[in-house]
Design a protein around this motif. Structure first.
Motif, PDB file in Angstrom:
ATOM      1  N   ILE A  41      43.867  44.224 -58.017  1.00 44.88           N
ATOM      2  CA  ILE A  41      42.820  43.465 -57.340  1.00 44.88           C
ATOM      3  C   ILE A  41      43.383  42.336 -56.497  1.00 44.88           C
ATOM      4  CG2 ILE A  41      40.754  42.052 -57.717  1.00 44.88           C
ATOM      5  CD1 ILE A  41      40.316  43.762 -60.270  1.00 44.88           C
ATOM      6  N   GLY A  42      44.550  41.826 -56.846  1.00 44.75           N
ATOM      7  CA  GLY A  42      45.138  40.730 -56.071  1.00 44.75           C
ATOM      8  C   GLY A  42      45.363  39.521 -56.940  1.00 44.75           C
ATOM      9  N   GLY A  43      46.596  39.019 -56.912  1.00 50.21           N
ATOM     10  CA  GLY A  43      46.929  37.873 -57.751  1.00 50.21           C
ATOM     11  C   GLY A  43      46.721  36.559 -57.046  1.00 50.21           C
ATOM     12  N   ILE A  94      43.144  39.277 -49.625  1.00 47.43           N
ATOM     13  CA  ILE A  94      42.832  39.713 -48.261  1.00 47.43           C
ATOM     14  C   ILE A  94      43.325  41.139 -48.050  1.00 47.43           C
ATOM     15  CG2 ILE A  94      43.266  39.295 -45.809  1.00 47.43           C
ATOM     16  CD1 ILE A  94      43.459  36.314 -46.460  1.00 47.43           C
ATOM     17  N   ALA A  95      44.560  41.413 -48.475  1.00 48.97           N
ATOM     18  CA  ALA A  95      45.091  42.774 -48.365  1.00 48.97           C
ATOM     19  C   ALA A  95      44.231  43.750 -49.153  1.00 48.97           C
ATOM     20  CB  ALA A  95      46.539  42.816 -48.862  1.00 48.97           C
ATOM     21  N   SER A  96      43.752  43.303 -50.327  1.00 45.96           N
ATOM     22  CA  SER A  96      42.928  44.158 -51.185  1.00 45.96           C
ATOM     23  C   SER A  96      41.637  44.572 -50.501  1.00 45.96           C
ATOM     24  CB  SER A  96      42.627  43.429 -52.490  1.00 45.96           C
ATOM     25  OG  SER A  96      41.839  44.213 -53.341  1.00 45.96           O
ATOM     26  N   SER A  97      41.117  43.709 -49.635  1.00 46.57           N
ATOM     27  CA  SER A  97      39.840  43.988 -48.978  1.00 46.57           C
ATOM     28  C   SER A  97      39.981  44.877 -47.753  1.00 46.57           C
ATOM     29  CB  SER A  97      39.176  42.668 -48.563  1.00 46.57           C
ATOM     30  OG  SER A  97      39.907  42.055 -47.504  1.00 46.57           O
ATOM     31  N   ARG A  98      41.225  45.201 -47.336  1.00 42.75           N
ATOM     32  CA  ARG A  98      41.447  45.883 -46.057  1.00 42.75           C
ATOM     33  C   ARG A  98      41.521  47.402 -46.170  1.00 42.75           C
ATOM     34  NH1 ARG A  98      43.634  41.866 -42.472  1.00 42.75           N
ATOM     35  NH2 ARG A  98      42.145  40.147 -42.599  1.00 42.75           N
ATOM     36  N   ASN A  99      41.485  47.963 -47.374  1.00 40.82           N
ATOM     37  CA  ASN A  99      41.470  49.420 -47.563  1.00 40.82           C
ATOM     38  C   ASN A  99      42.658  50.098 -46.884  1.00 40.82           C
ATOM     39  OD1 ASN A  99      40.427  51.847 -48.555  1.00 40.82           O
ATOM     40  ND2 ASN A  99      39.287  52.255 -46.691  1.00 40.82           N
ATOM     41  N   LEU A 100      43.858  49.617 -47.179  1.00 39.07           N
ATOM     42  CA  LEU A 100      45.071  50.207 -46.605  1.00 39.07           C
ATOM     43  C   LEU A 100      45.461  51.468 -47.364  1.00 39.07           C
ATOM     44  CD1 LEU A 100      47.187  46.954 -46.134  1.00 39.07           C
ATOM     45  CD2 LEU A 100      45.814  48.132 -44.413  1.00 39.07           C
ATOM     46  N   SER A 125      47.695  42.558 -42.449  1.00 34.41           N
ATOM     47  CA  SER A 125      47.115  42.555 -43.802  1.00 34.41           C
ATOM     48  C   SER A 125      48.197  42.424 -44.872  1.00 34.41           C
ATOM     49  CB  SER A 125      46.313  43.842 -44.031  1.00 34.41           C
ATOM     50  OG  SER A 125      45.269  43.964 -43.088  1.00 34.41           O
ATOM     51  N   LEU A 126      49.313  43.121 -44.678  1.00 36.13           N
ATOM     52  CA  LEU A 126      50.374  43.106 -45.685  1.00 36.13           C
ATOM     53  C   LEU A 126      51.208  41.830 -45.642  1.00 36.13           C
ATOM     54  CD1 LEU A 126      51.565  46.809 -45.723  1.00 36.13           C
ATOM     55  CD2 LEU A 126      50.357  45.569 -47.513  1.00 36.13           C
TER      56      LEU A 126
END
Length: 671
Positions: free
Chosen positions: A64-66, A211-217, A203-204
């Motif tokens: 989820i993102g730290g 933020i990266a987690s929300s970008r659907n990479l 994003s990365l």
């Protein structure tokens, strides 16, 4: 729920959610609806919060993102992430095929893969657990983006087998995600991303993983950096193994038995690429056999066993409003077309280099012309041709000046060159460009000392050469525009930190003609100190496999100048490190190694050393490791199951060592 039941349920949920995630994001075959997945994930979060001792690094909740990072730390790639040479037409590919066959014979298979237009990354696993992810960076050093990569759900946090290995892939943003992201940015009245590649890279490189987690990479794996326990013998076999381990690989790859089949694949995807859900900018063609890849070897910049075919660039029409001149750090005067802004391959283009006067004459380009513009290799704006039928008679022919636009010195055209060059060593434009290069990221990497600050410092006569940078004081800096106490303090800290850089950074920063970042590192590893390099002859330099006549001559000429010798002395006095500080053997200073100055080839499987460890130790003993056997090879180190290289070395009468002989030499030299 008691503790024992909680532990059992946590393990069950982790395994179940990992399987569901793999089915959805890798196989594209979800077995449960999203609402069911979300429900189970919520249950797992609650249990892990209540029983934190059961939380594991590979839990699905860890995607989820730290916490927000302050900065990215640097990561050294044990095996360099090389860039690929380019092919732009059928003849380029046929020439590549001829080079390969000449080197390893006609028994060749190629593997063709779609070239994903994204951000190259490396992923490192220890005993099956994902422990680190990094950007490519300059190929040798990247940035640690582990927290951001964990948010990409197609990346397994734990492999199906407890392998320790490092793999490479291309992170990208699907087109649907890109369109949705830009729609949201426009709704917030923010500037949209120019293309999916920029969106993925941006994003990365966010310090906040959420933020990266929300970008659907997403990410496709394309290779193994270190083979480790895989036992792979071919590129295609390696990709199949990656799929078995749980990685997402691109299914459109194809094995081709001839260059004709390669060309057919290229033609097919040139037409079909618009049908994909992600952007591709070409086709990568690789020799399939890993042993043949090893035999072909690499140059300083790229492997000889692979090439990237670049799709024909998009062409658009715009108008040349004017032509301006710029003076580079080597004195070359370059004309640049100032264009009516136009969108090309996803970005707005307003400038395009015209390179030199001969090109302008050849293409008959005039100020006011309607011109066709494209991006060479989908990156660099280029004027293809003038549309002469649209001329009104008001267009103006352009002539290069006879004198430097920066210092008024007479321009010269050196023998064998098409460019006009200012040879005045005091030319302010050259000095300023040289200073900007010196502090750039791939050189001394002085954060906060950008082009505008360098220009101000030079304009105020605070710096005139690179040694002056290390004489700057707080009083010098706080008088600059937009430079407060904190910024000045941070800049001085960055300048001080740069003194500790390894020698290769300084060599590249000095701007020696023909010496790029890769060559600078090779030279630094071989000579270890700048004093040793300054004493080297052209013959000494030419013993290094990657150095040719032009580079060797340029290096010797550069260090022969008295002003350069004075500059090095000033840098030494300022405390700048002049020594290579990369990984090396702690050995005696005597140069009596049997490998000193020798060209060495490694083949077969080594038992006590990894291939990279052996290469590193040989280089620290003064040897030069290459990928193929030739008459210039001095020693072949043969491990288990050595093949064609051993036979060729025997035929050529080359000295052959086994691994034990290599270890004996290393142990003798180590302190």
């Amino acid at each position: 729920m008691d503790r024992s039941n909680a532990e059992s349920r946590v393990k069950e949920l982790q395994e179940l959610l990992s399987r569901y995630n793999y089915e959805y994001h890798v196989l594209d075959k979800p077995s449960v609806p999203d609402v069911e997945y979300d429900k189970l994930l919520h249950e797992l979060k609650q249990l892990e919060e209540e029983y934190p001792e059961f939380l594991t690094p590979d839990s699905p909740t860890q995607r989820i993102g730290g916490s927000v990072l302050e900065q990215f730390s640097k990561v050294n790639h044990k095996t360099p992430m090389l860039s690929l040479g380019n092919a732009f037409n059928e003849q380029d590919l046929r020439d590549f095929d001829k080079r390969v066959r000449k080197a390893v014979g006609d028994k060749i298979s190629y593997i063709c893969e779609l070239k994903i237009d994204g951000l190259a990354v490396s992923l490192r696993y220890e005993k099956g657990l994902f422990v680190q992810g990094a950007t490519r960076g300059d190929g040798s050093v990247g940035e640690d983006i582990t927290a951001n990569l964990k948010t990409i759900r197609s990346i397994p946090l734990r492999l199906n087998k407890p392998f320790s290995l490092e793999v490479r892939g291309e992170a990208f943003m699907p087109r649907s995600s890109f369109l949705q992201l830009n729609k949201e940015k426009e709704e917030r009245e923010e500037l949209p991303f120019a293309n999916p590649r920029n969106a993925a890279a941006g994003s990365l490189r966010q310090l906040d993983p959420r933020i990266a987690s929300s970008r659907n990479l997403d990410l496709f794996l394309y290779g193994i950096g270190e083979l480790g326990e895989t036992g792979a013998e071919t590129q295609s076999g390696g990709l199949d193994l990656l799929s078995e381990l749980g990685f997402k690989t691109n299914k459109e790859r194809r094995k081709c038995e001839s260059i004709e089949e390669v060309l057919q694949y290229v033609e097919e995807w040139t037409e079909k690429r618009a049908e994909l859900e992600y952007d591709i900018d070409g086709i990568v063609i690789k020799v399939d056999s890993l042993s043949q890849q090893e035999e072909l070897g690499t140059t300083v910049k790229s492997p000889r066993w692979a090439i990237a075919f670049k799709f024909p660039a998009e062409e658009v029409v715009t108008v040349i409003r004017d032509i301006e001149l710029s003076v580079g750090r080597t004195g070359v005067v370059t004309p640049t077309a100032l264009l009516e802004p136009v969108l090309v391959a996803g970005t707005t283009v307003q400038r395009a280099s015209l390179h030199n006067e001969d090109l302008i004459r050849e293409k008959d380009i005039r100020i006011g012309d309607h011109v066709v513009v494209k991006k060479a290799g989908d990156i660099i704006p280029e004027v293809v041709r003038a549309i002469t039928e649209r001329r009104t008679g008001e267009e103006k022919e352009f002539s290069m000046p006879t004198h430097c636009p920066a210092c008024e010195s007479e321009l010269e055209r050196l023998e064998g060159e098409v460019a006009l060059r200012c040879i005045n060593p005091k030319c302010p434009a050259q000095i300023q460009e040289g200073l900007i290069h010196f502090v750039s990221r791939n050189a001394m990497n002085i954060d906060g000392l950008g082009e505008k600050v360098v220009a101000q410092l030079y304009r105020e006569s605070l710096i005139e050469d690179v040694a002056d940078i290390y004489r700057l004081t707080m009083e010098d800096l706080i008088g600059l525009e937009r430079m407060g106490d904190k910024s000045a303090c941070n800049l001085l800290k960055a300048i001080e930190a740069s003194k500790k850089n390894s020698l290769e950074k300084l060599l590249f920063g000095l701007g020696i003609r023909h010496v790029g970042a890769k060559a600078a590192k090779t030279i630094a590893q071989q000579f270890e100190t700048i004093e040793a390099l300054m004493e080297a002859s052209e013959e000494n330099l030419l013993q290094i496999n990657e150095i040719g006549d032009k580079m060797a001559s340029s290096i010797v000429t550069y260090f022969s100048h008295e002003e350069v010798q004075e500059l090095i002395a000033e840098l030494k006095e300022a405390g700048v490190n002049l020594t290579y500080t990369g990984p090396k053997l702690q050995r005696a200073e005597r140069m009596d190694s049997a490998l000193s100055g020798k060209t060495v080839v490694l083949t077969g499987k080594l038992v006590q050393l990894t291939r990279n460890e052996a290469k590193e130790k040989i280089e620290m003993l003064g040897g030069n490791v290459t990928g193929s056997v030739s008459k210039k090879t001095d020693v072949l180190v043969a491990g288990e199951d050595a093949g064609s290289k051993l036979s060729k070395a025997q035929d050529l009468g080359i000295t052959i060592w086994d691994e034990n002989q290599l270890l004996e030499e290393i142990n003798v030299q180590e302190v």
